[in-house]
Design a protein around this motif. Structure first.
Motif, PDB file in Angstrom:
ATOM      1  N   MET A 131       0.906  -1.152  -0.056  1.00  0.00           N
ATOM      2  CA  MET A 131      -0.033  -0.048   0.107  1.00  0.00           C
ATOM      3  C   MET A 131       0.805   1.226   0.039  1.00  0.00           C
ATOM      4  O   MET A 131       1.625   1.396   0.717  1.00  0.00           O
ATOM      5  CB  MET A 131      -0.919  -0.026   1.327  1.00  0.00           C
ATOM      6  CG  MET A 131      -1.891  -1.090   1.083  1.00  0.00           C
ATOM      7  SD  MET A 131      -3.055  -1.185   2.614  1.00  0.00           S
ATOM      8  CE  MET A 131      -3.773   0.377   2.638  1.00  0.00           C
ATOM      9  N   MET A 132       0.383   2.294  -0.945  1.00  0.00           N
ATOM     10  CA  MET A 132       1.444   3.393  -1.124  1.00  0.00           C
ATOM     11  C   MET A 132       1.073   4.281   0.027  1.00  0.00           C
ATOM     12  O   MET A 132       0.267   4.280   0.543  1.00  0.00           O
ATOM     13  CB  MET A 132       1.208   3.833  -2.593  1.00  0.00           C
ATOM     14  CG  MET A 132       1.325   2.797  -3.808  1.00  0.00           C
ATOM     15  SD  MET A 132       0.396   3.486  -5.130  1.00  0.00           S
ATOM     16  CE  MET A 132       1.522   4.797  -5.567  1.00  0.00           C
ATOM     17  N   ILE A 133       2.125   5.201   0.160  1.00  0.00           N
ATOM     18  CA  ILE A 133       2.397   6.009   1.078  1.00  0.00           C
ATOM     19  C   ILE A 133       1.127   7.438   0.806  1.00  0.00           C
ATOM     20  O   ILE A 133       0.642   7.815   1.691  1.00  0.00           O
ATOM     21  CB  ILE A 133       3.613   6.632   1.614  1.00  0.00           C
ATOM     22  CG1 ILE A 133       3.546   7.458   2.910  1.00  0.00           C
ATOM     23  CG2 ILE A 133       4.395   7.350   0.273  1.00  0.00           C
ATOM     24  CD1 ILE A 133       4.887   8.029   3.339  1.00  0.00           C
ATOM     25  N   GLU A 134       1.282   7.779  -0.340  1.00  0.00           N
ATOM     26  CA  GLU A 134       0.494   9.127  -0.702  1.00  0.00           C
ATOM     27  C   GLU A 134      -0.822   9.066  -0.454  1.00  0.00           C
ATOM     28  O   GLU A 134      -1.602   9.929   0.179  1.00  0.00           O
ATOM     29  CB  GLU A 134       0.868   9.375  -2.423  1.00  0.00           C
ATOM     30  CG  GLU A 134       0.271  10.570  -2.770  1.00  0.00           C
ATOM     31  CD  GLU A 134       0.658  11.098  -4.251  1.00  0.00           C
ATOM     32  OE1 GLU A 134       0.301  12.118  -4.648  1.00  0.00           O
ATOM     33  OE2 GLU A 134       1.494  10.717  -4.417  1.00  0.00           O
ATOM     34  N   PRO A 135      -1.841   7.936  -0.797  1.00  0.00           N
ATOM     35  CA  PRO A 135      -3.057   8.096  -0.651  1.00  0.00           C
ATOM     36  C   PRO A 135      -3.266   8.030   0.957  1.00  0.00           C
ATOM     37  O   PRO A 135      -4.263   8.796   1.472  1.00  0.00           O
ATOM     38  CB  PRO A 135      -3.692   6.811  -1.306  1.00  0.00           C
ATOM     39  CG  PRO A 135      -2.744   6.482  -2.270  1.00  0.00           C
ATOM     40  CD  PRO A 135      -1.368   6.944  -1.824  1.00  0.00           C
ATOM     41  N   ILE A 136      -2.741   7.333   1.758  1.00  0.00           N
ATOM     42  CA  ILE A 136      -2.719   7.295   3.175  1.00  0.00           C
ATOM     43  C   ILE A 136      -2.475   8.592   3.787  1.00  0.00           C
ATOM     44  O   ILE A 136      -3.193   8.886   4.658  1.00  0.00           O
ATOM     45  CB  ILE A 136      -1.953   6.194   3.823  1.00  0.00           C
ATOM     46  CG1 ILE A 136      -2.318   4.678   3.248  1.00  0.00           C
ATOM     47  CG2 ILE A 136      -1.963   6.084   5.184  1.00  0.00           C
ATOM     48  CD1 ILE A 136      -1.504   3.486   3.583  1.00  0.00           C
ATOM     49  N   ASP A 137      -1.329   9.036   3.294  1.00  0.00           N
ATOM     50  CA  ASP A 137      -1.155  10.498   3.665  1.00  0.00           C
ATOM     51  C   ASP A 137      -2.147  11.508   3.550  1.00  0.00           C
ATOM     52  O   ASP A 137      -2.392  12.200   4.519  1.00  0.00           O
ATOM     53  CB  ASP A 137       0.285  11.110   3.244  1.00  0.00           C
ATOM     54  CG  ASP A 137       0.430  12.327   3.609  1.00  0.00           C
ATOM     55  OD1 ASP A 137       0.521  12.772   4.732  1.00  0.00           O
ATOM     56  OD2 ASP A 137       1.002  13.131   2.484  1.00  0.00           O
ATOM     57  N   LYS A 138      -2.918  11.567   2.408  1.00  0.00           N
ATOM     58  CA  LYS A 138      -3.714  12.293   2.220  1.00  0.00           C
ATOM     59  C   LYS A 138      -4.993  12.184   2.957  1.00  0.00           C
ATOM     60  O   LYS A 138      -5.688  12.997   3.288  1.00  0.00           O
ATOM     61  CB  LYS A 138      -4.025  12.607   0.552  1.00  0.00           C
ATOM     62  CG  LYS A 138      -2.975  12.979  -0.192  1.00  0.00           C
ATOM     63  CD  LYS A 138      -3.424  12.792  -1.872  1.00  0.00           C
ATOM     64  CE  LYS A 138      -2.263  13.323  -2.575  1.00  0.00           C
ATOM     65  NZ  LYS A 138      -2.861  13.410  -4.140  1.00  0.00           N
ATOM     66  N   MET A 139      -5.349  10.861   3.194  1.00  0.00           N
ATOM     67  CA  MET A 139      -6.511  10.434   3.930  1.00  0.00           C
ATOM     68  C   MET A 139      -6.301  10.916   5.408  1.00  0.00           C
ATOM     69  O   MET A 139      -7.224  11.515   5.969  1.00  0.00           O
ATOM     70  CB  MET A 139      -6.813   9.035   4.042  1.00  0.00           C
ATOM     71  CG  MET A 139      -7.996   8.394   4.777  1.00  0.00           C
ATOM     72  SD  MET A 139      -9.607   9.114   4.079  1.00  0.00           S
ATOM     73  CE  MET A 139      -9.734   8.045   2.860  1.00  0.00           C
ATOM     74  N   ILE A 140      -5.322  10.813   5.889  1.00  0.00           N
ATOM     75  CA  ILE A 140      -5.055  10.956   7.336  1.00  0.00           C
ATOM     76  C   ILE A 140      -4.899  12.413   7.407  1.00  0.00           C
ATOM     77  O   ILE A 140      -5.548  12.865   8.555  1.00  0.00           O
ATOM     78  CB  ILE A 140      -3.712  10.390   7.736  1.00  0.00           C
ATOM     79  CG1 ILE A 140      -3.891   8.887   7.966  1.00  0.00           C
ATOM     80  CG2 ILE A 140      -3.361  10.869   9.226  1.00  0.00           C
ATOM     81  CD1 ILE A 140      -2.597   8.045   8.338  1.00  0.00           C
ATOM     82  N   ALA A 141      -4.338  13.271   6.468  1.00  0.00           N
ATOM     83  CA  ALA A 141      -4.272  14.610   6.484  1.00  0.00           C
ATOM     84  C   ALA A 141      -5.810  15.275   6.641  1.00  0.00           C
ATOM     85  O   ALA A 141      -6.085  16.322   7.115  1.00  0.00           O
ATOM     86  CB  ALA A 141      -3.425  15.270   5.356  1.00  0.00           C
ATOM     87  N   GLU A 142      -6.467  14.714   5.772  1.00  0.00           N
ATOM     88  CA  GLU A 142      -7.845  15.070   5.780  1.00  0.00           C
ATOM     89  C   GLU A 142      -8.743  15.125   6.973  1.00  0.00           C
ATOM     90  O   GLU A 142      -9.180  16.088   7.514  1.00  0.00           O
ATOM     91  CB  GLU A 142      -8.835  14.485   4.657  1.00  0.00           C
ATOM     92  CG  GLU A 142     -10.184  15.070   4.603  1.00  0.00           C
ATOM     93  CD  GLU A 142     -10.925  14.222   3.599  1.00  0.00           C
ATOM     94  OE1 GLU A 142     -11.933  13.460   4.005  1.00  0.00           O
ATOM     95  OE2 GLU A 142     -10.880  14.389   2.397  1.00  0.00           O
TER      96      GLU A 142
END
Length: 226
Positions: free
Chosen positions: A62-73
């Motif tokens: 699982m890639m970092i970018e989608p998770i980073d964006k979701m957690i940031a939101e």
């Protein structure tokens, strides 16, 4: 309490919250549970959330970018006490951990998939890693449901008899004693006389002894403090 669950398969984890005490807890407004489909932040036209691992090897990561964006939101809307990652190599869930988490305010639970998440997610965002046992599931959703059930049932107002949860197995590092109900005699098998005596101190003592003996027989590893 509010629990936000980040998942690739939101439909898989919804059903436990549509029945039983979890549904009652949500309906009463005691807890909010929200499922977030990680593919909303997937990359490119395919909503990609995983890729091959560097260095080669079987399985996707699982890639970092989608998770980073979701957690940031999510974090832009409120503060969170813990960001929990469900993973087989996490700390094994126990009653003490459930008790501790049940008094928190807001939790994020990240469900792993495939070969897991990019290690940088764990290093940068995750504050607690939890396993529900020494085995591997297809994803973290079922583990997240187990964790939510263990936590939510402890919140005041969820269970009708709040003292019931306090006498469950593991609350005092002992297994629960045997329990009986009517009839007192069933095909010659009878309930222990002490439970019919009405002598509450004696009954409490009997239950403590039975809890200890059951734990000694079945889970002696729990008796390190005895």
């Amino acid at each position: 309490m509010r629990i936000d669950i980040i998942t690739v398969l939101p439909e898989l984890i919804k059903s436990p919250f549509e029945a039983s005490i979890l549904k009652r807890a949500v309906d009463k407004g005691i807890v909010e549970v929200h499922m977030h489909d990680l593919r909303r932040y997937g990359l490119n036209k395919y909503n990609q959330i995983d890729d091959y691992q560097y260095g080669g090897g079987a399985g996707m990561v699982m890639m970092i970018e989608p998770i980073d964006k979701m957690i940031a939101e999510l974090k832009s809307e409120r503060d969170y006490d813990e960001v929990i990652y469900m993973t087989p190599d996490g700390v094994t869930l126990n009653q003490r951990m459930a008790n501790h988490l049940s008094i928190k305010g807001n939790l994020i639970i990240l469900c792993g998939h495939y070969k897991g998440v990019d290690q940088r997610v764990r290093d940068l965002y995750v504050t607690k890693e939890i396993s529900i046992g020494d085995y591997v599931l297809s994803g973290g959703e079922l583990g997240a449901a187990v964790l939510c059930d263990a936590i939510i049932r402890l919140i005041p107002g969820v269970i009708s008899d709040e003292t019931s949860a306090l006498t469950d197995s593991f609350q005092d590092d002992l297994l629960a004693p045997p329990v009986y109900t009517r009839p007192a005699d069933y095909k010659g098998t009878t309930v222990p006389e002490i439970l019919l005596s009405g002598n509450l101190p004696a009954i409490d003592k009997w239950r403590e002894e039975q809890a200890y003996e059951r734990t000694k027989s079945r889970r002696p590893d729990l008796l390190t403090d005895y």
